[in-house]
Design an enzyme around this catalytic site. Structure first.
Site, PDB file in Angstrom:
ATOM      1  N   GLY A 130      21.475   8.356  37.027  1.00 25.68           N
ATOM      2  CA  GLY A 130      20.986   9.638  36.522  1.00 25.68           C
ATOM      3  C   GLY A 130      21.795  10.098  35.325  1.00 25.68           C
ATOM      4  O   GLY A 130      22.835  10.738  35.489  1.00 25.68           O
ATOM      5  N   SER A 132      20.092  10.587  31.480  1.00 30.90           N
ATOM      6  CA  SER A 132      19.278  11.388  30.558  1.00 30.90           C
ATOM      7  C   SER A 132      18.634  12.589  31.252  1.00 30.90           C
ATOM      8  O   SER A 132      18.304  12.533  32.437  1.00 30.90           O
ATOM      9  CB  SER A 132      18.156  10.540  29.959  1.00 30.90           C
ATOM     10  OG  SER A 132      18.684   9.527  29.162  1.00 30.90           O
ATOM     11  N   GLU A 247      27.561  -3.059  31.069  1.00 32.91           N
ATOM     12  CA  GLU A 247      26.142  -2.825  30.889  1.00 32.91           C
ATOM     13  C   GLU A 247      25.634  -3.387  29.566  1.00 32.91           C
ATOM     14  O   GLU A 247      24.474  -3.729  29.442  1.00 32.91           O
ATOM     15  CB  GLU A 247      25.903  -1.305  30.937  1.00 32.91           C
ATOM     16  CG  GLU A 247      24.447  -0.920  30.921  1.00 32.91           C
ATOM     17  CD  GLU A 247      24.240   0.576  30.822  1.00 32.91           C
ATOM     18  OE1 GLU A 247      25.040   1.321  31.389  1.00 32.91           O
ATOM     19  OE2 GLU A 247      23.275   0.982  30.158  1.00 32.91           O
ATOM     20  N   GLU A 365      20.962   3.157  16.957  1.00 28.58           N
ATOM     21  CA  GLU A 365      21.762   4.035  16.079  1.00 28.58           C
ATOM     22  C   GLU A 365      23.077   4.428  16.748  1.00 28.58           C
ATOM     23  O   GLU A 365      24.125   4.458  16.103  1.00 28.58           O
ATOM     24  CB  GLU A 365      20.946   5.280  15.708  1.00 28.58           C
ATOM     25  CG  GLU A 365      19.785   5.011  14.755  1.00 28.58           C
ATOM     26  CD  GLU A 365      18.624   4.249  15.406  1.00 28.58           C
ATOM     27  OE1 GLU A 365      18.503   4.249  16.656  1.00 28.58           O
ATOM     28  OE2 GLU A 365      17.840   3.626  14.661  1.00 28.58           O
TER      29      GLU A 365
END
Lengths: 378, 241
Positions: A130, A132, A247, A365
């Site tokens: 959890g 965003s 990750e 980005e």
């Protein structure tokens, strides 16, 4: 200046046997449809995950006390690269095996570890992350979902979004604001939230291909015991970002379109077409390089180093590679040809899902901003 | 890195920096010979340095990093190979030189944008500049890893697949590397006076030498297709297992 120092990766002696074991399992229980084998680490198949658990291929590096198998990090790397190269449906357990389990083992209290870790290793407990929220995407430090103290326990209120696999998960590790009025990276904590807790609601978000992989998750006064706090109160930011090298550099960052490359090679067999040879050569060279880079980061992680910059570089190059394959295949292959039917189907599927490759796990980005910081520009 | 390799690097690095792009065989070869460098890959029994492929990578990469004016890699390779094998080993040498030169050009670029002020701040503070240089860093990293992978494979065997893949990957890195290096430098990078062209002009040359992109991608692709789709991944992992 050398941003990426590679050393020889000491591949485990057991690698060939592990590869055989994985291949046999995938042949028996995996997915045959090439379209479904693309981007396979988002494809949840709980039955397949349980088979892996039974075979001792989940929680491979964890202590036996918690249901793990005490294998080396590189043995685990061999298994996951084989699963991904074969397009196995590993989505159900992927996050739990990759990061939730290790995070619980590192920071969890005994109760949390006993409850979740052995079940993850059996392929029976799946996790989601959890992070965003509606107002908090790349700017993760702006999270507003709150945890307030309530007697001995906590009450969680708020909303998460783009939560991959929430609908098949048994628990979420959420980053929430545990200190009212705190700013940015301060006052954040991580909580382990069982998905069947009263007040937790999961609503599907259907993606542009019609698939259901991510969700909205709502928390309406969700009561948790004190033991649901993971690690240290207020240290959530540091805890959540410390696991990012795990990750970012795994083989899932460059293998999502591998099945299309393999179908391209199959299509080129017996054709003696120089243009196809050049494309295959270029993509093969890139795969070879990315595998070296990804494995090199894995070897550093196994030695206890944190190659954060290298991991980020692997993600950026890997995602660009995964996205380039369908673009190149489309540009070169006449899909009206009868013998291009499979290639066409896999390619059109990947063209549609590939925008997500440079969004998930940190946008291009953001990733390049991190690389720039590593170069000393920020 | 082994102790002998570290010593080799500590010896070659300042020497190549001192000799630089202006070095010539007529004037400066003796300084390389004093250290036994042209005999790097000749065995000790035959009076050579007895270096391995990782030693060669170290020396070739530093020759690229400092844009050494003498083609030392060619002298080294000529002592141990001829014909087709020489061509392959020179492709490996150019790969390592490209890797070194890209790292040097990246260092120059990062240094320059941190120093150069425009609109009251360093160029490196602009996101557009940061994002370009991040791409460059990725390409430089890929070229370096490719060179390392080829060197390791040479230690194991003939390394035909790896040399092809590495030269091809390094060739491709030249494009973004040289483009970004010049773009962030602005006009000064386009002058004879400033050192960037010593690196970028060599990078363009090395991309063509000993097999351009078309040459290696066709050769590599032909080999991969001949082995067939189902062999690609098992072949790839068998190379390192």
């Amino acid at each position: 200046m050398q941003t990426f120092v590679t050393e020889a990766v000491d591949w485990p002696d057991s690698a060939p046997a592990l590869r055989e074991q994985v291949c046999a399992l995938v042949v028996e229980h995996g997915e045959r449809d090439p379209v479904k084998r693309a981007n396979s680490w988002t494809k949840a198949d709980p039955g397949f995950s349980r088979k892996l658990g039974e075979a001792g291929l989940l929680g491979m590096t964890w202590p036996a006390e918690y249901g793990g198998h005490e294998r080396s990090q590189l043995e685990r790397y061999v298994v996951i690269e084989e699963l991904l190269a074969a397009g196995a449906p590993v989505g159900a357990h992927w996050i739990a095996d990759r990061q939730s389990g290790p995070l619980l083992l590192r920071l969890g209290n005994e109760e949390l570890k006993r409850r979740w870790v052995p079940a993850i290793a059996r392929g029976e407990a799946f996790a989601c992350i959890g992070l965003s929220e509606p107002g908090s995407g790349s700017d993760l430090a702006s999270v507003r979902t709150s945890a307030r103290r309530d007697g001995d326990g906590w009450v969680i209120s708020g909303q998460k979004v783009w939560t991959t696999g929430a609908h098949v998960s048994h628990f979420m590790i959420a980053l929430v604001r545990s200190e009212a009025g705190s700013e940015r990276q301060q006052g954040l904590s991580q909580f382990v939230i069982p998905m069947d807790t009263p007040g937790v609601t999961v609503k599907p978000i259907i993606d542009l291909t019609g698939a259901h992989e991510f969700n909205e998750v709502f928390f309406e006064d969700v009561r948790l015991p004190a033991s649901a706090l993971l690690g240290t109160e207020g240290e959530g930011w540091k805890q959540a970002t410390a696991e990012l090298s795990l990750e970012r550099s795994g083989p899932e960052r460059y293998l999502s379109s591998m099945v299309l490359f393999l179908e391209l090679v199959r299509h080129a067999e017996g054709k003696d077409d120089p243009a196809l040879m050049e494309m295959v050569g270029r993509l093969a060279a890139e795969a070879w390089t990315l595998r070296l880079m990804s494995a090199s980061v894995a070897a550093k992680l196994a030695r206890g180093e944190d190659p954060a910059l290298e991991a980020t570089i692997v993600k950026d190059l890997g995602n660009s590679y995964e996205q380039a394959i369908p673009q190149l295949v489309q540009s070169a292959i006449d899909f009206d040809d009868a013998d291009a039917e499979i290639l066409r189907a896999v390619c059109f599927y990947l063209l549609q899902v590939s925008p997500s490759f440079s969004l998930r796990g940190g946008t291009r980005e953001i990733i390049r901003g991190i690389i720039a910081r590593g170069l000393g520009l920020r | 890195m082994s102790d002998t390799r570290r010593m080799l690097a500590e010896m070659a690095d300042p020497l190549f920096a001192d000799l630089g792009p202006g070095a010539s065989e007529d004037c400066d070869l003796s300084r390389l010979e004093e250290l036994g460098l042209p005999l790097l890959l000749v065995s000790e029994d035959e009076g050579g340095f007895g270096g391995d492929w990782l030693d060669a990578l170290t020396v070739f990469r530093l020759a690229g990093y400092h844009a050494l004016g003498i083609d030392l890699p060619a002298l080294i390779v000529a002592r141990v190979a001829e014909g087709e094998r020489r061509h392959e080993l020179m492709a490996f040498a150019r790969t390592a030189q490209i890797a070194g030169a890209l790292d040097a050009a990246l260092a120059l670029s990062v240094g320059y944008v941190n120093e150069r002020q425009q609109f009251d701040r360093a160029l490196g503070k602009f996101q557009a500049v940061q994002q370009s240089l991040a791409s460059f860093a990725c390409e430089a990293a890929a070229a370096n890893c490719a060179a390392m992978g080829a060197a390791q494979a040479l230690g194991r065997g003939s390394a035909q697949f790896e040399i092809a893949a590495a030269k091809l990957r390094a060739n491709r890195a030249v494009e973004i590397g040289t483009t970004v290096a010049h773009q962030v430098h602005g006009a000064i990078g386009f002058t004879q006076e400033y050192a960037l062209h010593q690196l970028t002009r060599r990078l363009w040359q090395w991309r063509s030498e000993y097999g351009n992109d078309a040459f290696w991608s066709r050769r590599l692709g032909k080999a991969v297709i001949a082995r067939g789709a189902d062999s690609f991944w098992p072949d790839l992992t068998a190379r390192t297992d």
